[in-house]
Design a protein around this motif. Structure first.
Motif: not given
Length: 758
Positions: A417-429
Motif C-alpha cells: 500500500e505504500d507503493k504506486d502503480d508506476k512502481w508496480a509496473w516497473e517491478e513487473f517488467q
C-alpha cells in the motif's frame, strides 16, 4: 442520500433537439436484408413451465438415509443455514437490550415473551418494534428478517458480525432516507425479490403489481439437498421399486455425470448477479432459460473485468482460463460443505506443478508468507456487506500497466500500500519482462473506460470465438457507444452466433432501436433454444402488430408472447421490470401507457433520477412541456451538480424558443461538465440565434480547446466564419475538416463554394 445516476454520453446532433436519455439506444440506418439462418433448434424449444408440487421435495432427512457422509458435510454449511426460523438456537446475535447507532439511526435489540425484536426506523421515518421471524446466513454475518403487511418480508440493515460478535451496519458509508428504495424497509432489502429465490428451495415469488403484495411460497426453508439435485420423490420411488437393481434414471441434477461447464451453470443460478426470465425455477432447460447474467459493465466491474460491485462469483469465473479448460466449482470446493478441498497453495497444486509456481523464482516472495500465496496475487478480493470478503474468481495475472491506463486495481499495490502503480509496473517488467500474452481485457477495458480509440479492439473481441463468452457479449454492448459503418453488418451476423450469451447481448442492442428494419433477423429467434434470447427478440419485434407477423411464425410468436408477459409480470416489483413494460408499450405506439409505466417505476423508487430524465423526455414528446420542465427541475433539486440534466433542460427551452433560458442552462451544463464538447456546440447555436456572433465564436473556440478535432465544432466554426464574411478563417477550419475526414465530400464542396465566393 442522493441517489446517484449514470452520466450518459451526450450524443452528437445536428440541430437543437430534445435529448432522449435511453440506455443503449443506438440509431442505425436501414440495411439491406442479408441471408440469415437461425441457430435455433428445429424441434420444439418451448419448456412446459410446470410448477413442481412442494410434496415432491422430501427434505434432507430422507436424503440422509442413504447419503450419510454427504449429509454430514452439508449439515451446518452456508446452504444449510441459508435461512431458518428465528429461535434461541438459530439466532446468534445479542438481543439483550443492545443499542446500535449508525447514520443517525439507533436500533434497539431486545426479547419479549421468548421472541426477538428490533426497534428501528420504519418506512414512515418513525421508530417501531419489529419481530424477527427468520435468520439469514451464519458467517461472517447473520441477517434478520421481519414481516411487513401484504406478504412483504424485509431484511434489517443492521446485522450481526458472527466473527467479532457485534452489531454492525451493512452499508456504513451510505445515508439512506426512509422514503428511498435502498432503505431496509423497501425494495433494496426485500426478501421476496432480492433473496428468496436463492436462500430457499422451490420458491415461487407470487407478486401482484395491482396490490403491491406477495404470496411467496417455498417447499423447504433453506438450500436443501434438493435445491441443487432436484425433487427427490421420483428418485426415492425408483430406489424403493428397484432395490439393488437401481441404476440412475436421470431424475436428479448435479450428479457425477454432469459435465464441467453444465455444473458451473447449475451453480450459477444462485452465484451470479442476474435477471430472472422465468416465473420460477423448475430445473427445466439450462441457466439461460431462467436467468441472464449481468455482463462486464461500468459500475459493476472494473474496466478490465475485475469485480467491483457485488456481482458474486460466476461473472468472474467464466472469464477465467480455468473455466475455459473445464475446471469446475467442485474441483476446489467440497460440493456439500463448500469448504476448500486443500489449504494454501496445495489447492492450486492439484493442477499447477509446485516446482514451477510455488517457488520464489515465480512469486518473488519468501516461502510461506502471505505474498507467496497463489490466491493473494491471482484472486484478489473486496469486502461486501460490511465484513464479507469475497475473492475474484477470474484468476488473472496482475496488470499494473492496465492500472496506469484505466485505474483498475492490481494485487501488487493492493498489498504494497505504500507503493504506486508506476512502481508496480516497473517491478513487473524487472521480474517478468513485458506481458507475454494478450488478455481480452486489453481490448475490452478501453471501451468500458470510454477511450476514443477502443472501437477496433472491441470489434475484434466480440468476433473472436476463442475468447470467453461473457467478454464477447460485453464487447457487443460496449461497442454500441461507438459509430462504425460496418457495425450493423457485424451485429446481424452475431445474431447467428453459436453463443446464446452473445446472441442475447446483440438482440439487446438492436432491440432498443426505434425501427422495424431487423424484423427478418429477429423472427427466427422466436424459435431460439434459450428462453432469454426468445424474450429479448420478442421485445425487439415490439414495433410490429400481430397481423404483421408472418404465418410461419405466428405459433411461435404467441408462445413467446406468453413467456414475455410472464417475464414482465414476474419482474414488475423491480424498477427495471416496470420500465421494460413501459418501453414495450412505447414501441407499440402507446405513449400514454409508456408514461404511466415510468410513473409507476418512479413510485417505487422516488429518488431514481434516471427514471425522471427519461420521464421528462416522454412528457416532452407528449407535448406536456410544463411537466417536462418540472421533472427536469426535480432532478436538479436532487442532484445540482449533474451536468446532463442542465443540457437536457436547455434543449427543451431551445425548442420552446425560450432562448435566454436555454443559454443560462447550457452555460450551467458547461460549468458542470467542461470536458464534454457537445454543450459548447449547442451554446454557440443559441448565441447565433440571438445574433451574438462574438459569444458564438468564443464558445466554439473554447469547445475546440477541449476537443481540437471535434467535427461538429469545426463545421460550426467554418459556417460561422462563412456567414460573418471571414473567408480565410473559414478556409482554415474547412481544411482541417478535410484533413480529418477525407471521405466526406460535403466539406470539399463547401471549400469549393467558399473559393467561388472570394
Amino acid at each position: 442520500m442522493k441517489f446517484k445516476i449514470c452520466q450518459p454520453k451526450i450524443p452528437a446532433y445536428n440541430h437543437l433537439v430534445i435529448l432522449v436519455l435511453v440506455c443503449f439506444s443506438v440509431v442505425f440506418s436501414c440495411k439491406e436484408k442479408n441471408n440469415y439462418e437461425t441457430v435455433a433448434k428445429k424441434e420444439s424449444v418451448f419448456l412446459s413451465g410446470k410448477l413442481i408440487p412442494d410434496d415432491h421435495f422430501l427434505g434432507d432427512q430422507n436424503c440422509r438415509e442413504c447419503h450419510e457422509e454427504e449429509f454430514k458435510d452439508w449439515q451446518g454449511s452456508h446452504h444449510d443455514k441459508a435461512m431458518e426460523i428465528a429461535d434461541s438456537i438459530s439466532v446468534l446475535a445479542d438481543f439483550n437490550g443492545e443499542k446500535f447507532t449508525s447514520q443517525g439511526v439507533t436500533s434497539h435489540f431486545f426479547q419479549k415473551n421468548g421472541d426477538f425484536y428490533a426497534n428501528t426506523e420504519g418506512p414512515d421515518g418513525e421508530y417501531h418494534d419489529y419481530k424477527v421471524i427468520y435468520t439469514f446466513g451464519v458467517t461472517p454475518l447473520q441477517q434478520y428478517i421481519v414481516q411487513f403487511p401484504d406478504g412483504h418480508y424485509q431484511c434489517l440493515r443492521t446485522a450481526w458480525d458472527s466473527v467479532e460478535n457485534k452489531w454492525f451496519d451493512l452499508y456504513p458509508d451510505f445515508k439512506v432516507v426512509h422514503s428511498e428504495w435502498l432503505h431496509w424497509s423497501r425494495g433494496g432489502l426485500n426478501w421476496n425479490n432480492m433473496c428468496s429465490d436463492c436462500h430457499s428451495t422451490n420458491v415461487r415469488k407470487n407478486y401482484d403489481q395491482e396490490t403491491h403484495s406477495y404470496d411467496t411460497k417455498y417447499a423447504l426453508i433453506n438450500v436443501s439437498c434438493e435445491a441443487c439435485h432436484g425433487p427427490g420423490k421420483q428418485h426415492v420411488e425408483d430406489v424403493n421399486r428397484l432395490g439393488d437393481d437401481y441404476t440412475s434414471t436421470g431424475t436428479l441434477q448435479m450428479t457425477l455425470d454432469t459435465k464441467p461447464k453444465e455444473l458451473v451453470d447449475q451453480c450459477a443460478r444462485c452465484h451470479m448477479r442476474r435477471e430472472q426470465f422465468s416465473t420460477h425455477f423448475n430445473f427445466e432447460g439450462t441457466m439461460l432459460d431462467h436467468y441472464y447474467p449481468q455482463l462486464i459493465e461500468e459500475n459493476l466491474y472494473f474496466a478490465d473485468g475485475q469485480i467491483l460491485d457485488e456481482v458474486y462469483v460466476y461473472g468472474s469465473f467464466v472469464q477465467s482460463k480455468m473455466y475455459q479448460n473445464n475446471v469446475t466449482c467442485n474441483n476446489c470446493h467440497n460440493s456439500h460443505s463448500m469448504e476448500l478441498r486443500f489449504e494454501g497453495n496445495m489447492l492450486c497444486a492439484q493442477c499447477h506443478i509446485p516446482a514451477d509456481y510455488d517457488t520464489p523464482k515465480h512469486h518473488f516472495h519468501e516461502v510461506d508468507t502471505e505474498g507467496a500465496q497463489c490466491i493473494n496475487c491471482h484472486m484478489t478480493g473486496r469486502y461486501y456487506m460490511g465484513n464479507d470478503f469475497r475473492r475474484d474468481h477470474s484468476f488473472r495475472i496482475p496488470r499494473p500497466d492496465q492500472s496506469l491506463k484505466y485505474g483498475t486495481p492490481n494485487a501488487c499495490t493492493g498489498c504494497h500500500e505504500d507503493k504506486d502503480d508506476k512502481w508496480a509496473w516497473e517491478e513487473f517488467q524487472k521480474q517478468y519482462g513485458e506481458v507475454d500474452s494478450i488478455h481480452f481485457s486489453d481490448k475490452l477495458a478501453p471501451g468500458i473506460a470510454g477511450h476514443s480509440d477502443a472501437h477496433e479492439g472491441l470489434a475484434e473481441l466480440m468476433n473472436d470465438k476463442t475468447q470467453p463468452e461473457i467478454a464477447r457479449a460485453s464487447a457487443v454492448k460496449v461497442i454500441s457507444n461507438y459509430y462504425s459503418d460496418d457495425l450493423i453488418d457485424q451485429y446481424l451476423k452475431l445474431l447467428n452466433d453459436e453463443s446464446a450469451l452473445v446472441r442475447a447481448a446483440t438482440v439487446d442492442v438492436l432491440g432498443e432501436t426505434d425501427t422495424t428494419d431487423y424484423t427478418s433477423y429477429f423472427l427466427p429467434l422466436l424459435n431460439d433454444g434459450k428462453r432469454t434470447v426468445r424474450i429479448k427478440a420478442f421485445y425487439g419485434l415490439g414495433g410490429l402488430t400481430e397481423l404483421q407477423i408472418p404465418d410461419n411464425y405466428k405459433d411461435s410468436y404467441q408462445k413467446v408472447k406468453k413467456e414475455f408477459f410472464d417475464y414482465l409480470d414476474h419482474n414488475s416489483d423491480f424498477v427495471g421490470g416496470r420500465i421494460k413494460r413501459a418501453r414495450y408499450n412505447i414501441k407499440k405506439g402507446d405513449l400514454q401507457k409508456g408514461i404511466e409505466g415510468f410513473e409507476s417505476a418512479l413510485a417505487i423508487d422516488v429518488l431514481n433520477n434516471q427514471i425522471r430524465l427519461d420521464l421528462a423526455t416522454l412528457y416532452y414528446k407528449d407535448q406536456n412541456f410544463e411537466k417536462a420542465e418540472q421533472t427536469f427541475k426535480a432532478v436538479i433539486a436532487q442532484e445540482p451538480e449533474f451536468g446532463p440534466v442542465y443540457y437536457s433542460l436547455a434543449l427543451l427551452y431551445a425548442e420552446l424558443n425560450r432562448t435566454d433560458d436555454a443559454i443560462k442552462q447550457m452555460t450551467n451544463a458547461i460549468e458542470r461538465m467542461p470536458e464534454n464538447p457537445r454543450p459548447y456546440y449547442n451554446l454557440s447555436l443559441l448565441y447565433s440565434k440571438k445574433q451574438d456572433n462574438k459569444s458564438a465564436e468564443e464558445t466554439l473556440l473554447e469547445g475546440l480547446k477541449v476537443d481540437a478535432s471535434n467535427e461538429s465544432l469545426l463545421y460550426a466554426l467554418a459556417y460561422h466564419y462563412f456567414n460573418s464574411n471571414q473567408p480565410e478563417k473559414a478556409e482554415s477550419a474547412l481544411m482541417k475538416l478535410i484533413d480529418l475526414y477525407p471521405n466526406k465530400p460535403e466539406y470539399k464542396n463547401f471549400l469549393q463554394q467558399l473559393s467561388l465566393n472570394k
